[in-house]
Motif scaffolding. Sequence first.
Motif, PDB file in Angstrom:
ATOM      1  N   VAL A  27       0.847  -1.181   0.000  1.00 32.37           N
ATOM      2  CA  VAL A  27       0.000   0.000   0.000  1.00 32.37           C
ATOM      3  C   VAL A  27       0.886   1.234   0.000  1.00 32.37           C
ATOM      4  O   VAL A  27       1.735   1.396   0.874  1.00 32.37           O
ATOM      5  N   PRO A  28       0.737   2.116  -0.990  1.00 28.13           N
ATOM      6  CA  PRO A  28       1.568   3.318  -1.015  1.00 28.13           C
ATOM      7  C   PRO A  28       1.298   4.194   0.193  1.00 28.13           C
ATOM      8  O   PRO A  28       0.246   4.116   0.822  1.00 28.13           O
ATOM      9  N   GLN A  29       2.250   5.049   0.517  1.00 28.29           N
ATOM     10  CA  GLN A  29       2.152   5.895   1.699  1.00 28.29           C
ATOM     11  C   GLN A  29       0.859   6.683   1.714  1.00 28.29           C
ATOM     12  O   GLN A  29       0.234   6.874   2.754  1.00 28.29           O
ATOM     13  N   GLU A  30       0.408   7.123   0.515  1.00 25.66           N
ATOM     14  CA  GLU A  30      -0.775   7.964   0.478  1.00 25.66           C
ATOM     15  C   GLU A  30      -2.060   7.215   0.753  1.00 25.66           C
ATOM     16  O   GLU A  30      -3.093   7.824   0.986  1.00 25.66           O
ATOM     17  N   LEU A  31      -2.030   5.870   0.749  1.00 22.85           N
ATOM     18  CA  LEU A  31      -3.239   5.102   1.023  1.00 22.85           C
ATOM     19  C   LEU A  31      -3.111   4.240   2.266  1.00 22.85           C
ATOM     20  O   LEU A  31      -3.952   3.407   2.525  1.00 22.85           O
ATOM     21  N   ARG A  32      -2.044   4.415   3.032  1.00 19.08           N
ATOM     22  CA  ARG A  32      -1.836   3.564   4.203  1.00 19.08           C
ATOM     23  C   ARG A  32      -2.695   4.017   5.363  1.00 19.08           C
ATOM     24  O   ARG A  32      -3.215   5.122   5.404  1.00 19.08           O
ATOM     25  N   ASP A  33      -2.798   3.097   6.367  1.00 18.71           N
ATOM     26  CA  ASP A  33      -3.479   3.456   7.598  1.00 18.71           C
ATOM     27  C   ASP A  33      -2.700   4.570   8.285  1.00 18.71           C
ATOM     28  O   ASP A  33      -1.481   4.678   8.144  1.00 18.71           O
ATOM     29  N   PHE A  35      -6.792   5.194   3.826  1.00 17.57           N
ATOM     30  CA  PHE A  35      -7.734   4.142   3.471  1.00 17.57           C
ATOM     31  C   PHE A  35      -7.314   2.837   4.134  1.00 17.57           C
ATOM     32  O   PHE A  35      -6.179   2.680   4.557  1.00 17.57           O
ATOM     33  N   LYS A  36      -8.252   1.900   4.179  1.00 18.22           N
ATOM     34  CA  LYS A  36      -7.967   0.577   4.703  1.00 18.22           C
ATOM     35  C   LYS A  36      -8.648  -0.451   3.819  1.00 18.22           C
ATOM     36  O   LYS A  36      -9.712  -0.189   3.246  1.00 18.22           O
ATOM     37  N   ASN A  37      -8.031  -1.625   3.705  1.00 16.59           N
ATOM     38  CA  ASN A  37      -8.605  -2.691   2.893  1.00 16.59           C
ATOM     39  C   ASN A  37      -9.657  -3.465   3.675  1.00 16.59           C
ATOM     40  O   ASN A  37      -9.473  -3.755   4.857  1.00 16.59           O
ATOM     41  N   ARG A  72      -4.231  -6.242  -4.713  1.00 16.95           N
ATOM     42  CA  ARG A  72      -3.426  -5.021  -4.833  1.00 16.95           C
ATOM     43  C   ARG A  72      -3.037  -4.478  -3.465  1.00 16.95           C
ATOM     44  O   ARG A  72      -1.887  -4.125  -3.227  1.00 16.95           O
ATOM     45  N   TYR A  73      -4.023  -4.377  -2.574  1.00 20.90           N
ATOM     46  CA  TYR A  73      -3.753  -3.884  -1.224  1.00 20.90           C
ATOM     47  C   TYR A  73      -4.161  -4.871  -0.138  1.00 20.90           C
ATOM     48  O   TYR A  73      -4.004  -4.584   1.038  1.00 20.90           O
ATOM     49  N   LEU A  94     -11.572  -0.993  -0.832  1.00 22.00           N
ATOM     50  CA  LEU A  94     -10.995  -0.069   0.138  1.00 22.00           C
ATOM     51  C   LEU A  94     -12.125   0.759   0.737  1.00 22.00           C
ATOM     52  O   LEU A  94     -13.115   1.052   0.072  1.00 22.00           O
ATOM     53  N   PHE A  95     -11.955   1.141   2.003  1.00 20.08           N
ATOM     54  CA  PHE A  95     -12.891   2.088   2.601  1.00 20.08           C
ATOM     55  C   PHE A  95     -12.105   3.195   3.274  1.00 20.08           C
ATOM     56  O   PHE A  95     -10.948   3.034   3.654  1.00 20.08           O
ATOM     57  N   HIS A  96     -12.753   4.344   3.412  1.00 21.16           N
ATOM     58  CA  HIS A  96     -12.097   5.501   3.992  1.00 21.16           C
ATOM     59  C   HIS A  96     -12.126   5.418   5.507  1.00 21.16           C
ATOM     60  O   HIS A  96     -13.152   5.108   6.104  1.00 21.16           O
ATOM     61  N   MET A  97     -10.999   5.698   6.126  1.00 19.72           N
ATOM     62  CA  MET A  97     -10.885   5.554   7.572  1.00 19.72           C
ATOM     63  C   MET A  97     -11.788   6.511   8.333  1.00 19.72           C
ATOM     64  O   MET A  97     -12.203   6.232   9.448  1.00 19.72           O
TER      65      MET A  97
END
Length: 376
Positions: free
Chosen positions: A146-152, A245-247, A354-355, A361-364
Amino acid sequence: MAADLPDEFDVVILGTGLPESIVASACSRVGQRVLHLDARNYYGGNWASFTFSGLQSWIDEYKNRDAAAEEPVTSREHVLENEGIVPLNRRDATIQNLEVFSYSESEDSDLVEEVGALRIKPELLNTNPTDGDRPLPGSPASEEPVPQELRDPGPESAGHQDMSSESDQIPSADITPTSESGGTPDTEPNTAKVCPTESKKSITCSDIAREGRRFNIDLVSKLLYSRGPLIDLLIKSNVSRYTEFKNVTRILTYHGGEIEQVPCSRADVFSSKQLSMIEKRTLMKFLTFCADYDQHIEEYQDHKDSTFAEFLQSKRLAPGLQHFVLCSIAMVSQAAGTVDGLKATQHFLRCLGRYGNTPFLFHMYGLGEIPQCFCR
């Protein structure tokens, strides 16, 4: 208007919903002077996220507001000869016929009167995420980090908290139920079978109100495919650096009176206790075909004018497998055509791995955070 604002603008955008916020961000990025207005006191418009008490206030506002009283009072006292008036009506004509109803078995009437009449009874699902399973055909051989911009969110992202309103600091409740309990395949089975009647406690409105600051509720309930135009836009525009985001770790479906786990990897398929060995091999063979169905036109040529449900029957899939594919993988209606169903299944498979173990994916902090990110 504030004294530090410019006197002229190239673009004036009304509303802070997701489409309006994306347009405002794009115009600003190419050097346009943008005036972004919203009559509401919150971001997101119909894409907003609320706390439980905030949602109750939103419901009361749209249930009790008189349309005639919403007509703006126009005054030309401060309007110059070469200027015009643009009325901003806070009443959204797309929100109509609001209704509040309850699934609760019992409720303390005194407490309900204090916190409002909205009542929810969420199902309690026993989930058991697995890690490291090999994805199904069509997905990458291994998970893409998961790229930095989409990590927890982590300690390094503490700066993000300063740019969010208080209600945005709370994880969203409008997501597929997941678990972080860390159950392992050695101690718990990989398949989930949860009976809705196993819920031992009825959750009332009062219970939810006491925990109302621990979650957000989205007006628009959506999960994002890990490969899609919005995810690509968030990454390429660097807007994703403002959010996390989180998977979704597991997908569950209700079938035959039970809640079962939808297989999202080879390990899920072959460890399932609901499927026989023949059904497992049949399902794997069918999903392998769907991963590159466009390379095998002869397989579905005779069913182009049929529904996807009829095509599944022609492939001799058991009724349980047909339910898995139609409702939980392709996620199309009974009336959907064969090609539409195959495209949806292929997209599901391509987004796997992918992730994480599912394509979603859902938004935290709730979907309402995304318009705010574009506004920033």
